[in-house]
Design a protein around this motif. Structure first.
Motif, mmCIF file in Angstrom:
data_model
loop_
_atom_site.group_PDB
_atom_site.id
_atom_site.type_symbol
_atom_site.label_atom_id
_atom_site.label_comp_id
_atom_site.label_asym_id
_atom_site.label_seq_id
_atom_site.Cartn_x
_atom_site.Cartn_y
_atom_site.Cartn_z
ATOM 1 N N PHE A 1 0.834 -1.202 0.000
ATOM 2 C CA PHE A 1 0.000 0.000 0.000
ATOM 3 C C PHE A 1 0.868 1.251 0.000
ATOM 4 N N ARG A 2 1.945 1.232 0.776
ATOM 5 C CA ARG A 2 2.884 2.367 0.798
ATOM 6 C C ARG A 2 3.460 2.602 -0.601
ATOM 7 N N ASN A 3 3.862 1.521 -1.256
ATOM 8 C CA ASN A 3 4.419 1.660 -2.601
ATOM 9 C C ASN A 3 3.359 2.085 -3.609
ATOM 10 N N ALA A 4 2.120 1.612 -3.406
ATOM 11 C CA ALA A 4 1.049 1.932 -4.359
ATOM 12 C C ALA A 4 0.699 3.416 -4.331
ATOM 13 N N ILE A 5 0.616 4.020 -3.137
ATOM 14 C CA ILE A 5 0.215 5.420 -3.072
ATOM 15 C C ILE A 5 1.335 6.338 -3.559
ATOM 16 N N ASN A 6 2.542 5.790 -3.685
ATOM 17 C CA ASN A 6 3.635 6.556 -4.286
ATOM 18 C C ASN A 6 3.904 6.108 -5.711
ATOM 19 N N LEU A 7 3.016 5.209 -6.211
ATOM 20 C CA LEU A 7 3.103 4.663 -7.577
ATOM 21 C C LEU A 7 4.470 4.046 -7.857
ATOM 22 N N LYS A 8 4.997 3.341 -6.858
ATOM 23 C CA LYS A 8 6.270 2.640 -7.012
ATOM 24 C C LYS A 8 6.098 1.128 -6.977
ATOM 25 N N ILE A 9 4.853 0.674 -7.044
ATOM 26 C CA ILE A 9 4.597 -0.758 -6.959
ATOM 27 C C ILE A 9 4.763 -1.394 -8.334
ATOM 28 N N SER A 10 5.301 -2.594 -8.370
ATOM 29 C CA SER A 10 5.546 -3.298 -9.630
ATOM 30 C C SER A 10 4.578 -4.458 -9.789
ATOM 31 N N ASN A 11 4.487 -4.953 -11.041
ATOM 32 C CA ASN A 11 3.676 -6.147 -11.293
ATOM 33 C C ASN A 11 4.175 -7.323 -10.454
ATOM 34 N N GLU A 12 5.497 -7.428 -10.331
ATOM 35 C CA GLU A 12 6.081 -8.543 -9.575
ATOM 36 C C GLU A 12 5.652 -8.494 -8.108
ATOM 37 N N GLU A 13 5.599 -7.285 -7.532
ATOM 38 C CA GLU A 13 5.205 -7.168 -6.132
ATOM 39 C C GLU A 13 3.744 -7.563 -5.950
ATOM 40 N N ILE A 14 2.883 -7.106 -6.860
ATOM 41 C CA ILE A 14 1.467 -7.473 -6.769
ATOM 42 C C ILE A 14 1.290 -8.973 -6.921
#
Length: 298
Positions: free
Chosen positions: A267-280
């Motif tokens: 969630f922290r990475n998502a709200i900073n738009l740093k989340i990757s497909n691999e993490e999801i």
């Protein structure tokens, strides 16, 4: 004793909502289902934790009633039973409030998702404020019910700086800038609560095993009650069951704690738009493994 619990911890659902521009609808549904299934599995573990609590104190009552540790009058037995029942009720009330806290967290995340597409954002924002007030009241109840103190300042100091991307939907961005710190605090509290519940369950399991071993294994041997072949076979099976019981509940709670930490980080990475497909994908796969483990070890 417990009814089916409310679904909780929909962090992955919001991750999908924040990244819909690069996720297919099918991926969104998969992530949302994973979050809900995670909740069902964690709910089951809390149900098992409550059962273990009652089983443990029941073994204490039986020990004293049967006179294994000395003479107890009927009045003393009744007094101790009432004391143990009060202890059970307080622990079960804690588990109930943890579920309520989870429900409120889930409500926030779904309202955040709704805020992204709502034609009436003011109404959704009012709902969010009500949810945040509910979380504050739930936290106060949990702190009162907790069997050991929770160092809230020290716990929340671990969260650190939270960044919100400027590229996120402006309405959601404003909401996150107002309240994301609070939500991360509540997620951190949830992790701490699961750790405390794990400690309670571990202590109960150890004590329950000791009491059952005395009542069902040692006492029949001392009293030479094992006369028939079937008695001996049942004695061995009972001993095996005592030593193997409830192990999977601890493994499951540990997995739940780890997954909640992963959800929070995602969630922290998502709200900073740093989340990757691999993490999801990893969060989804780990959630599915957790769900399979809990469902196959009921």
């Amino acid at each position: 004793m417990f009814k089916k619990l409310h679904k909780t911890v929909a962090v992955v659902t919001v991750i999908a909502a924040l990244t819909t521009s690069c996720r297919s609808n099918e991926e969104y549904k998969k992530l949302a289902k994973a979050a809900d299934d995670y909740t069902e599995a964690t709910d089951q573990l809390l149900e098992e934790a409550g059962d273990i609590q009652i089983q443990t104190t029941s073994e204490v009552v039986l020990r004293n009633y049967l006179g294994v540790t000395g003479y107890y009058t009927k009045k003393e037995n009744e007094v101790e039973y009432r004391q143990l029942s009060q202890k059970d009720k307080k622990i079960l009330d804690l588990f109930t409030e943890v579920r309520n806290h989870n429900r409120l967290l889930q409500s926030y995340f779904y309202k955040l998702q709704e805020l992204a597409t709502s034609d009436a954002p003011e109404r959704v924002e009012a709902d969010i404020e009500n949810t945040l007030s509910g979380l504050q009241m739930s936290r106060a109840k949990i702190l009162d019910l907790s069997p050991s103190p929770i160092n809230i300042p020290g716990l929340f100091a671990q969260i650190g700086q939270i960044e919100v991307s400027n590229k996120i939907n402006n309405t959601i961005k404003k909401e996150l800038e107002r309240n994301s710190k609070v939500i991360f605090q509540e997620l951190q509290l949830q992790q701490e609560l699961l750790k405390k519940i794990k400690d309670i369950v571990e202590s109960n399991i150890k004590y329950k095993q000791e009491l059952q071993e005395t009542r069902l294994i040692v006492t029949p041997l001392k009293n030479q009650q094992l006369l028939l072949a079937d008695d001996l076979t049942n004695w061995i099976k009972t001993r095996q069951d005592i030593f193997n019981s409830d192990i999977n509940t601890i493994v499951g709670i540990n997995s739940s704690i780890s997954l909640l930490e992963d959800f929070s980080n995602s969630f922290r990475n998502a709200i900073n738009l740093k989340i990757s497909n691999e993490e999801i994908n990893k969060v989804t796969q780990d959630t599915n493994s957790f769900i399979n483990f809990v469902s196959t070890n009921k």
